[in-house]
Every structure is written in C-alpha cells, then in structure tokens.
Design a protein around this motif. Structure first.
Motif, mmCIF file in Angstrom:
data_model
loop_
_atom_site.group_PDB
_atom_site.id
_atom_site.type_symbol
_atom_site.label_atom_id
_atom_site.label_comp_id
_atom_site.label_asym_id
_atom_site.label_seq_id
_atom_site.Cartn_x
_atom_site.Cartn_y
_atom_site.Cartn_z
ATOM 1 N N HIS A 41 0.821 -1.160 -0.089
ATOM 2 C CA HIS A 41 -0.019 -0.190 0.101
ATOM 3 C C HIS A 41 0.960 1.328 -0.190
ATOM 4 C CE1 HIS A 41 -3.312 2.661 0.807
ATOM 5 N NE2 HIS A 41 -2.399 3.318 1.913
ATOM 6 N N ILE A 42 1.848 1.263 0.951
ATOM 7 C CA ILE A 42 2.692 2.595 0.818
ATOM 8 C C ILE A 42 3.381 2.620 -0.384
ATOM 9 C CG2 ILE A 42 4.748 3.462 1.980
ATOM 10 C CD1 ILE A 42 3.977 1.863 4.576
ATOM 11 N N ALA A 43 3.898 1.509 -0.913
ATOM 12 C CA ALA A 43 4.587 1.807 -2.321
ATOM 13 C C ALA A 43 3.666 2.191 -3.335
ATOM 14 C CB ALA A 43 5.141 0.339 -2.661
ATOM 15 N N HIS A 44 2.447 1.862 -3.467
ATOM 16 C CA HIS A 44 1.610 2.206 -4.406
ATOM 17 C C HIS A 44 1.074 3.518 -4.274
ATOM 18 C CE1 HIS A 44 -1.790 2.282 -7.240
ATOM 19 N NE2 HIS A 44 -2.506 2.437 -6.341
ATOM 20 N N SER A 45 1.118 3.975 -3.042
ATOM 21 C CA SER A 45 0.667 5.438 -2.795
ATOM 22 C C SER A 45 1.932 6.434 -3.150
ATOM 23 C CB SER A 45 0.433 5.567 -1.148
ATOM 24 O OG SER A 45 1.672 5.484 -0.534
ATOM 25 N N GLN A 46 3.069 5.913 -3.168
ATOM 26 C CA GLN A 46 4.161 6.627 -3.688
ATOM 27 C C GLN A 46 4.555 6.353 -5.085
ATOM 28 O OE1 GLN A 46 6.288 8.617 -1.234
ATOM 29 N NE2 GLN A 46 4.421 8.186 -0.654
ATOM 30 N N GLY A 47 3.755 5.688 -5.559
ATOM 31 C CA GLY A 47 3.736 5.793 -7.230
ATOM 32 C C GLY A 47 4.771 4.787 -7.735
ATOM 33 N N MET A 48 5.074 3.799 -6.784
ATOM 34 C CA MET A 48 6.185 2.882 -6.854
ATOM 35 C C MET A 48 5.692 1.306 -7.031
ATOM 36 S SD MET A 48 9.262 4.092 -4.920
ATOM 37 C CE MET A 48 9.507 5.955 -4.522
ATOM 38 N N ASN A 49 6.331 0.471 -7.695
ATOM 39 C CA ASN A 49 6.049 -0.913 -7.241
ATOM 40 C C ASN A 49 6.761 -1.134 -6.034
ATOM 41 O OD1 ASN A 49 8.593 -2.055 -7.958
ATOM 42 N ND2 ASN A 49 8.046 -1.931 -10.249
ATOM 43 N N THR A 50 6.615 -2.355 -5.366
ATOM 44 C CA THR A 50 7.048 -2.782 -4.221
ATOM 45 C C THR A 50 8.459 -2.896 -4.372
ATOM 46 O OG1 THR A 50 5.227 -3.844 -3.477
ATOM 47 C CG2 THR A 50 6.946 -4.357 -2.069
ATOM 48 N N GLY A 51 9.096 -3.323 -5.286
ATOM 49 C CA GLY A 51 10.430 -3.948 -5.421
ATOM 50 C C GLY A 51 11.316 -2.304 -5.408
ATOM 51 N N LYS A 52 10.672 -1.543 -6.286
ATOM 52 C CA LYS A 52 11.467 -0.235 -6.288
ATOM 53 C C LYS A 52 11.237 0.613 -4.964
ATOM 54 C CE LYS A 52 13.058 3.564 -8.313
ATOM 55 N NZ LYS A 52 14.377 3.759 -8.364
ATOM 56 N N PHE A 53 10.338 0.499 -4.387
ATOM 57 C CA PHE A 53 10.077 1.334 -3.048
ATOM 58 C C PHE A 53 11.062 0.483 -1.999
ATOM 59 C CE2 PHE A 53 8.233 0.991 1.279
ATOM 60 C CZ PHE A 53 8.139 2.210 1.677
ATOM 61 N N LEU A 54 11.381 -0.818 -1.983
ATOM 62 C CA LEU A 54 12.140 -1.510 -0.976
ATOM 63 C C LEU A 54 13.543 -1.027 -1.327
ATOM 64 C CD1 LEU A 54 10.507 -5.045 -0.819
ATOM 65 C CD2 LEU A 54 10.464 -3.252 0.842
ATOM 66 N N PRO A 86 -0.557 8.067 9.085
ATOM 67 C CA PRO A 86 -0.793 7.648 7.622
ATOM 68 C C PRO A 86 -0.420 8.847 6.622
ATOM 69 C CG PRO A 86 -2.872 6.867 8.571
ATOM 70 C CD PRO A 86 -1.938 7.360 9.718
ATOM 71 N N HIS A 87 -1.411 9.897 6.969
ATOM 72 C CA HIS A 87 -1.367 10.938 6.091
ATOM 73 C C HIS A 87 -0.128 11.855 6.305
ATOM 74 C CE1 HIS A 87 -5.357 9.956 4.709
ATOM 75 N NE2 HIS A 87 -5.760 9.883 6.012
ATOM 76 N N GLY A 88 0.151 11.861 7.382
ATOM 77 C CA GLY A 88 1.327 12.939 7.771
ATOM 78 C C GLY A 88 2.703 12.234 6.913
ATOM 79 N N VAL A 89 2.881 10.922 7.399
ATOM 80 C CA VAL A 89 3.802 10.132 6.742
ATOM 81 C C VAL A 89 4.151 10.046 5.313
ATOM 82 C CG1 VAL A 89 5.222 8.152 6.537
ATOM 83 C CG2 VAL A 89 4.372 8.796 8.784
ATOM 84 N N LEU A 90 2.997 9.938 4.577
ATOM 85 C CA LEU A 90 2.877 10.108 3.092
ATOM 86 C C LEU A 90 3.024 11.449 2.485
ATOM 87 C CD1 LEU A 90 0.293 7.261 2.459
ATOM 88 C CD2 LEU A 90 2.531 7.212 2.183
ATOM 89 N N ASP A 91 2.514 12.514 3.386
ATOM 90 C CA ASP A 91 2.594 13.727 2.690
ATOM 91 C C ASP A 91 3.946 14.223 2.890
ATOM 92 O OD1 ASP A 91 -0.144 14.081 2.475
ATOM 93 O OD2 ASP A 91 -0.388 15.222 4.192
ATOM 94 N N LEU A 92 4.777 13.962 3.958
ATOM 95 C CA LEU A 92 6.142 14.135 3.839
ATOM 96 C C LEU A 92 6.965 13.396 2.910
ATOM 97 C CD1 LEU A 92 8.490 15.704 5.375
ATOM 98 C CD2 LEU A 92 8.596 13.851 6.907
ATOM 99 N N ALA A 93 6.444 12.342 2.676
ATOM 100 C CA ALA A 93 7.416 11.312 1.702
ATOM 101 C C ALA A 93 6.979 11.814 0.362
ATOM 102 C CB ALA A 93 6.998 9.843 1.727
ATOM 103 N N LEU A 97 9.681 13.380 -2.268
ATOM 104 C CA LEU A 97 9.850 12.900 -3.683
ATOM 105 C C LEU A 97 9.827 14.047 -4.698
ATOM 106 C CD1 LEU A 97 7.643 9.556 -3.690
ATOM 107 C CD2 LEU A 97 10.087 9.578 -4.010
ATOM 108 N N ARG A 98 8.894 14.894 -4.608
ATOM 109 C CA ARG A 98 8.843 16.241 -5.406
ATOM 110 C C ARG A 98 10.075 17.002 -5.308
ATOM 111 N NH1 ARG A 98 3.690 16.102 -3.220
ATOM 112 N NH2 ARG A 98 4.015 17.585 -1.738
#
Length: 108
Positions: A41-54, A86-93, A97-98
C-alpha cells in the motif's frame, strides 16, 4: 480484552518471503503477510512498485546510517510509523519525492 488480537485471522501473521534486489544484490526478505500488505500500500501510494520502494528505502537508509543491519525490522518499524500517522508520513514522503524530482531536473 485480547480476543481482538488473539482471534485475528492467522493468515495475517503467516510468514512470507519475497525476493528483492537491494544495492544490486538479489536477496529475500521474510515478513508477516500483514506487513507485506501495508508495504504494498505504501509503495503504491508513492507511485512505485514494491520492489522499487524497497530498493529506494534501502539505499536511503544506507545513505543516512551507513549500514542497514536488519532490513526486515526497518520495514516493520516503517509500517508502524506509517500506521501511527498515515497522512502525515505520506505527505512528507511525497514532498521529498517532489523535491528530489526538482533537483534532478536542475542537474539535467
């Protein structure tokens, strides 16, 4: 009191291994199924597949700490950090990325 924890679906805590490429080397990471679901879920929310995220997470941890002694524990703690806010962590991530993408545009 503990029935909500003790009575959960046993498939949540079944161990699953996944093959990944970290720092150019193939390896496997063994985690409980529920942690893999959160990581996916985290990887997808970052626009990555799991392998790329890891791979990205591993490389960044190496840059920051010079060593990653227990990647599976890092992943579990990352899931806990995500679940705690979840929202704070993903917003920061997403902001990081940007910022990284903007820096890469300036270099090119």
């Amino acid at each position: 009191m503990c029935t909500i924890f003790a009575g959960q679906d046993p498939t949540n805590y079944e161990m699953h291994s996944r093959s990944v490429r970290l720092a150019g080397h193939s390896t496997s990471v063994r985690l409980e199924k529920k942690f893999w679901q959160i990581i996916d879920h985290i990887a997808h929310s970052q626009g990555m597949n799991t392998g790329k995220f890891l791979s990205t997470l591993y490389d960044e941890a190496l840059d920051i700490n010079s060593d990653v002694t227990n990647f599976a524990s890092l992943l579990r703690c990352s899931c806990i950090l995500y679940l705690s806010e979840p929202h704070g962590v993903l917003d920061l991530a997403n902001a990081e990325l940007r910022q990284q993408a903007e820096l890469e545009k300036k270099v090119v």
